[in-house]
Structures are given as structure tokens and as C-alpha cells.
Design a protein around this motif. Structure first.
Motif, PDB file in Angstrom:
ATOM      1  N   GLY A  98      11.789 -17.406 -17.454  1.00 28.02           N
ATOM      2  CA  GLY A  98      12.975 -18.229 -17.424  1.00 28.02           C
ATOM      3  C   GLY A  98      12.711 -19.548 -18.119  1.00 28.02           C
ATOM      4  O   GLY A  98      11.700 -19.718 -18.807  1.00 28.02           O
ATOM      5  N   THR A  99      13.577 -20.498 -17.929  1.00 27.04           N
ATOM      6  CA  THR A  99      13.436 -21.808 -18.575  1.00 27.04           C
ATOM      7  C   THR A  99      12.235 -22.570 -18.048  1.00 27.04           C
ATOM      8  O   THR A  99      11.534 -23.241 -18.799  1.00 27.04           O
ATOM      9  N   HIS A 100      11.979 -22.463 -16.754  1.00 24.18           N
ATOM     10  CA  HIS A 100      10.893 -23.223 -16.129  1.00 24.18           C
ATOM     11  C   HIS A 100       9.916 -22.287 -15.424  1.00 24.18           C
ATOM     12  O   HIS A 100       9.658 -22.416 -14.230  1.00 24.18           O
ATOM     13  N   GLY A 101       9.378 -21.339 -16.147  1.00 25.35           N
ATOM     14  CA  GLY A 101       8.450 -20.390 -15.547  1.00 25.35           C
ATOM     15  C   GLY A 101       9.094 -19.023 -15.410  1.00 25.35           C
ATOM     16  O   GLY A 101      10.104 -18.722 -16.049  1.00 25.35           O
ATOM     17  N   ASP A 102       8.511 -18.197 -14.557  1.00 25.35           N
ATOM     18  CA  ASP A 102       9.035 -16.837 -14.382  1.00 25.35           C
ATOM     19  C   ASP A 102      10.398 -16.855 -13.705  1.00 25.35           C
ATOM     20  O   ASP A 102      10.722 -17.760 -12.928  1.00 25.35           O
ATOM     21  N   MET A 103      11.162 -15.822 -13.988  1.00 24.14           N
ATOM     22  CA  MET A 103      12.459 -15.657 -13.346  1.00 24.14           C
ATOM     23  C   MET A 103      12.269 -15.409 -11.848  1.00 24.14           C
ATOM     24  O   MET A 103      11.203 -14.988 -11.411  1.00 24.14           O
ATOM     25  N   PRO A 104      13.305 -15.647 -11.037  1.00 21.68           N
ATOM     26  CA  PRO A 104      13.209 -15.337  -9.612  1.00 21.68           C
ATOM     27  C   PRO A 104      12.992 -13.837  -9.402  1.00 21.68           C
ATOM     28  O   PRO A 104      13.351 -13.025 -10.255  1.00 21.68           O
ATOM     29  N   PRO A 105      12.420 -13.470  -8.273  1.00 22.00           N
ATOM     30  CA  PRO A 105      12.271 -12.034  -7.976  1.00 22.00           C
ATOM     31  C   PRO A 105      13.641 -11.379  -7.868  1.00 22.00           C
ATOM     32  O   PRO A 105      14.589 -11.981  -7.348  1.00 22.00           O
ATOM     33  N   ARG A 106      13.748 -10.174  -8.355  1.00 28.52           N
ATOM     34  CA  ARG A 106      15.015  -9.465  -8.265  1.00 28.52           C
ATOM     35  C   ARG A 106      15.283  -9.059  -6.815  1.00 28.52           C
ATOM     36  O   ARG A 106      14.376  -8.684  -6.074  1.00 28.52           O
ATOM     37  N   ARG A 107      16.540  -9.140  -6.416  1.00 34.83           N
ATOM     38  CA  ARG A 107      16.897  -8.916  -5.013  1.00 34.83           C
ATOM     39  C   ARG A 107      16.866  -7.449  -4.611  1.00 34.83           C
ATOM     40  O   ARG A 107      16.805  -7.131  -3.421  1.00 34.83           O
ATOM     41  N   GLU A 108      16.910  -6.567  -5.589  1.00 30.12           N
ATOM     42  CA  GLU A 108      16.969  -5.140  -5.255  1.00 30.12           C
ATOM     43  C   GLU A 108      15.769  -4.676  -4.435  1.00 30.12           C
ATOM     44  O   GLU A 108      15.894  -3.783  -3.584  1.00 30.12           O
ATOM     45  N   CYS A 109      14.604  -5.274  -4.687  1.00 29.15           N
ATOM     46  CA  CYS A 109      13.391  -4.832  -3.981  1.00 29.15           C
ATOM     47  C   CYS A 109      13.555  -4.985  -2.471  1.00 29.15           C
ATOM     48  O   CYS A 109      13.316  -4.047  -1.703  1.00 29.15           O
ATOM     49  N   ALA A 110      13.951  -6.192  -2.058  1.00 23.49           N
ATOM     50  CA  ALA A 110      14.130  -6.428  -0.627  1.00 23.49           C
ATOM     51  C   ALA A 110      15.276  -5.600  -0.074  1.00 23.49           C
ATOM     52  O   ALA A 110      15.187  -5.043   1.031  1.00 23.49           O
ATOM     53  N   THR A 111      16.354  -5.489  -0.830  1.00 25.53           N
ATOM     54  CA  THR A 111      17.518  -4.745  -0.361  1.00 25.53           C
ATOM     55  C   THR A 111      17.191  -3.273  -0.151  1.00 25.53           C
ATOM     56  O   THR A 111      17.587  -2.666   0.855  1.00 25.53           O
ATOM     57  N   LEU A 112      16.472  -2.690  -1.090  1.00 25.05           N
ATOM     58  CA  LEU A 112      16.208  -1.257  -1.044  1.00 25.05           C
ATOM     59  C   LEU A 112      15.024  -0.869  -0.168  1.00 25.05           C
ATOM     60  O   LEU A 112      15.023   0.204   0.440  1.00 25.05           O
ATOM     61  N   TRP A 113      14.003  -1.738  -0.113  1.00 25.28           N
ATOM     62  CA  TRP A 113      12.729  -1.279   0.425  1.00 25.28           C
ATOM     63  C   TRP A 113      12.119  -2.095   1.559  1.00 25.28           C
ATOM     64  O   TRP A 113      11.340  -1.556   2.359  1.00 25.28           O
ATOM     65  N   LEU A 114      12.401  -3.388   1.639  1.00 21.14           N
ATOM     66  CA  LEU A 114      11.595  -4.252   2.505  1.00 21.14           C
ATOM     67  C   LEU A 114      11.663  -3.858   3.974  1.00 21.14           C
ATOM     68  O   LEU A 114      10.635  -3.782   4.649  1.00 21.14           O
ATOM     69  N   ASP A 115      12.843  -3.608   4.500  1.00 21.17           N
ATOM     70  CA  ASP A 115      12.939  -3.252   5.918  1.00 21.17           C
ATOM     71  C   ASP A 115      12.162  -1.968   6.230  1.00 21.17           C
ATOM     72  O   ASP A 115      11.519  -1.866   7.285  1.00 21.17           O
ATOM     73  N   GLN A 116      12.229  -1.008   5.311  1.00 18.23           N
ATOM     74  CA  GLN A 116      11.478   0.230   5.519  1.00 18.23           C
ATOM     75  C   GLN A 116       9.970  -0.029   5.544  1.00 18.23           C
ATOM     76  O   GLN A 116       9.236   0.539   6.356  1.00 18.23           O
ATOM     77  N   LEU A 117       9.516  -0.883   4.634  1.00 14.09           N
ATOM     78  CA  LEU A 117       8.092  -1.199   4.580  1.00 14.09           C
ATOM     79  C   LEU A 117       7.646  -1.919   5.844  1.00 14.09           C
ATOM     80  O   LEU A 117       6.614  -1.578   6.440  1.00 14.09           O
ATOM     81  N   LEU A 118       8.404  -2.901   6.282  1.00 11.24           N
ATOM     82  CA  LEU A 118       8.032  -3.656   7.474  1.00 11.24           C
ATOM     83  C   LEU A 118       7.994  -2.757   8.707  1.00 11.24           C
ATOM     84  O   LEU A 118       7.140  -2.937   9.594  1.00 11.24           O
ATOM     85  N   ALA A 119       8.888  -1.792   8.754  1.00 11.06           N
ATOM     86  CA  ALA A 119       8.915  -0.873   9.895  1.00 11.06           C
ATOM     87  C   ALA A 119       7.654  -0.015   9.975  1.00 11.06           C
ATOM     88  O   ALA A 119       7.302   0.486  11.047  1.00 11.06           O
ATOM     89  N   GLN A 120       6.974   0.145   8.839  1.00 10.12           N
ATOM     90  CA  GLN A 120       5.746   0.948   8.797  1.00 10.12           C
ATOM     91  C   GLN A 120       4.490   0.091   8.996  1.00 10.12           C
ATOM     92  O   GLN A 120       3.371   0.580   8.846  1.00 10.12           O
ATOM     93  N   LEU A 121       4.690  -1.188   9.332  1.00  4.92           N
ATOM     94  CA  LEU A 121       3.556  -2.105   9.526  1.00  4.92           C
ATOM     95  C   LEU A 121       3.618  -2.705  10.934  1.00  4.92           C
ATOM     96  O   LEU A 121       3.877  -3.893  11.117  1.00  4.92           O
ATOM     97  N   PRO A 122       3.367  -1.899  11.949  1.00  8.14           N
ATOM     98  CA  PRO A 122       3.586  -2.352  13.325  1.00  8.14           C
ATOM     99  C   PRO A 122       2.545  -3.329  13.857  1.00  8.14           C
ATOM    100  O   PRO A 122       2.758  -3.946  14.905  1.00  8.14           O
TER     101      PRO A 122
END
Length: 200
Positions: A98-122
Motif C-alpha cells: 500500500g502507500t505506507h507499507g503492506d496492505m491490511p490483511p484481507r477480511r475473508e480469512c477471519a470470516t471463513l476460517w478463524l472461528d473454526q481454527l480457534l475451536a480446534q485449539l482448546p
């Protein structure tokens, strides 16, 4: 694929690494970088891979990672032991410049996967929230108006979360303006990490 119930963490991680949801928006193409084991007690949540991490496929394989390991007081063997430390950024692929470094992380990762991943890390007892994107997602309205204030008020989020600034060399001016971080909070971080990574 998203929406599928995965029976094991290994199957879920394989699906995440095969994800192509953002392919059209990624300048270097998809290469999700993350690792985790279901016995991990520490979770590191950063921003998104940079170019070097995209190239090697190894999370925090850059000067930022070297400083983060120093803050945590661990060597590479401990840091990359997925049975002890899980590494799941807010965005799994390099998002581009981006203009001042890397672009922000894309939101799709958290939307699609994060809750599932956290559920597998008890077993997670401590989540390191590195930078504003992780803090915004996990702390929501509890975070303060600035990153510095959020980090300074870390006791409000402990022991579950520990908010941290980004360890990038580009963040050196922030560290100079806030010497209390390395003088005080790093010791707290190291003590917590040592407790949670030492075999009982």
C-alpha cells in the motif's frame, strides 16, 4: 472448503492452505501461511505475511520475527513448535503493498476460517494480539482509542490476551516513544511464555 465441518485440526489446516477465496486480489497469488497444533497453549495473532514470509512459507521468518522471539524469550525451536505455539495471523496470504507499507490483511480469512481454527485449539491460555488488526478483532469495543493505550492497559485483557505493538523495524520510533513497553511489559510477556511453554 468453507462451511465444511473438518474432523481434525490437520484436515482443517490442509483446507485453509488450499484456500483460493482471494486469489484474484493477491499480487503474488495465494499461499496461506499459518501453523498450529491442538495442544498449543499460546496463540500468536499478527497481521499478514510479508513478501519474505510469502516466499519461504515460514511464519515470522523475518526481522520482525527475530524481535518477537527476543521479546518472548524463546528460540526458534520453541517458537516453531506447533504443539506449544500456534501462529494464525488475521490474513494468511501476502496482501500486497500500500502507500505506507503492506496492505491490511484481507477480511475473508477471519470470516471463513478463524472461528473454526480457534475451536480446534482448546488448550490456548494466552493469545498475543500483535498490532491493531488483531486487537480490533479480538478486543472489539474493549480496545482503547490508540494502540499505545491498548497496550498500556494490558491488565484489562489479561490473562487471556496480551496486546503488543508490531515488532517490525519500521516500528522503532514507536518503541522509542514508549520505552515502558520494553522496560516493563516484555518481562511480563517472557514470564507468561516461559510458564506456558515449559513442560509440566
Amino acid at each position: 472448503m468453507p462451511g465444511t465441518a473438518y474432523p481434525t485440526l490437520e484436515a482443517l489446516l490442509a483446507a485453509v492452505r488450499d484456500c483460493r477465496a482471494c486469489e484474484a486480489h493477491l499480487p503474488l497469488g495465494p499461499r496461506p501461511v499459518l501453523h498450529a497444533g491442538n495442544t498449543a497453549r499460546i496463540l500468536i495473532v499478527g497481521q499478514a505475511p510479508g513478501v519474505r514470509v510469502h516466499t519461504t512459507g515460514i511464519p515470522w521468518d523475518d526481522p520482525s520475527g527475530k524481535r518477537l522471539r527476543a521479546w518472548m524469550g524463546v528460540d526458534k525451536d520453541v517458537f516453531y513448535d506447533a504443539s506449544r505455539i500456534a501462529i494464525i495471523p488475521m490474513g494468511y496470504c501476502y496482501p500486497g503493498r500500500g502507500t505506507h507499507g503492506d496492505m491490511p490483511p484481507r477480511r475473508e480469512c477471519a470470516t471463513l476460517w478463524l472461528d473454526q481454527l480457534l475451536a480446534q485449539l482448546p488448550q490456548i491460555k494466552l493469545t498475543l494480539l500483535i498490532g491493531q488488526y488483531a486487537q480490533r478483532h479480538f478486543l472489539g469495543p474493549r480496545r482503547k482509542s490508540t494502540l499505545a493505550e491498548t497496550v498500556k492497559n494490558w491488565r484489562e485483557y489479561a490473562p487471556q490476551y496480551l496486546p503488543l505493538p508490531h515488532p517490525s523495524p519500521r516500528n522503532q520510533p514507536w518503541l522509542k516513544r514508549h520505552p515502558w513497553f520494553e522496560q516493563q511489559l516484555v518481562a511480563v510477556l517472557r514470564a507468561r511464555v516461559e510458564t506456558l511453554t515449559t513442560p509440566s
